[in-house]
Write an enzyme that holds these catalytic residues in place. Sequence first.
Site, PDB file in Angstrom:
ATOM      1  N   THR A   1       0.862  -1.153   0.024  1.00 40.24           N
ATOM      2  CA  THR A   1       0.079   0.161   0.161  1.00 40.24           C
ATOM      3  C   THR A   1       0.796   1.292   0.011  1.00 40.24           C
ATOM      4  OG1 THR A   1      -0.081   0.058   2.685  1.00 40.24           O
ATOM      5  CG2 THR A   1      -1.805  -1.235   0.924  1.00 40.24           C
TER       6      THR A   1
ATOM      7  N   THR B   1       1.724   4.602   1.508  1.00 39.10           N
ATOM      8  CA  THR B   1       2.554   4.962   2.699  1.00 39.10           C
ATOM      9  C   THR B   1       3.307   3.828   3.461  1.00 39.10           C
ATOM     10  OG1 THR B   1       0.927   6.663   3.383  1.00 39.10           O
ATOM     11  CG2 THR B   1       2.363   6.015   4.851  1.00 39.10           C
ATOM     12  N   CYS B   2       2.848   2.765   3.413  1.00 32.00           N
ATOM     13  CA  CYS B   2       3.370   1.623   3.802  1.00 32.00           C
ATOM     14  C   CYS B   2       4.874   1.130   3.063  1.00 32.00           C
ATOM     15  CB  CYS B   2       2.542   0.442   3.888  1.00 32.00           C
ATOM     16  SG  CYS B   2       0.955   0.593   4.915  1.00 32.00           S
ATOM     17  N   SER B   3       4.528   1.267   1.687  1.00 39.11           N
ATOM     18  CA  SER B   3       5.702   0.915   0.771  1.00 39.11           C
ATOM     19  C   SER B   3       6.680   1.847   0.551  1.00 39.11           C
ATOM     20  CB  SER B   3       5.044   0.274  -0.450  1.00 39.11           C
ATOM     21  OG  SER B   3       4.586  -1.020  -0.360  1.00 39.11           O
TER      22      SER B   3
END
Length: 160
Positions: A46, A48-50
């Site tokens: 996703t 922000t996660c990545s």
Amino acid sequence: MTIQAGDRVPNTKLFKVTPGGTEPVQSEDYFAGRTIALFSVPGAFTPTCSAKHLPGFVEKAAELKAKGIDEIACTAVNDAFVMTAWAKASDVGDSVTMLADGNGDFAKALGLEMDGSGFGLGVRGKRFSAVIADGVVKQLNVEGPGEFKVSTAEYMLESL
């Protein structure tokens, strides 16, 4: 009820991504006898996660370990195959251990699940970070909806 600083991590099954594949691990065993910097993301791959969350902990791994962290772990309500692919795509190497919480049992036991159904995600884990020493939560930083401030590697470094 949401877990708090001073509480023991509940015992659930996770799947640890290893170079030889995945292996089941009980959370009480995984967190025993050492200090773990744990962070949770709503989902592998996703935005922000990545782009920020996982890379921040990869980049700051040596600094966190210099401050007494034995291991850094990332958890998400994703299956072990997705977590393995995300680790490879993100060039995590051995800086962060990936812990798959495929059924969301760990997130639920912590009281840190969220309903992402409105975005087609189903039930996921909230974005947070924690310092866990010998199975006891020493520091817990839970993000508000849509935020990315207190669960970052930088924030954790400042708090240690």
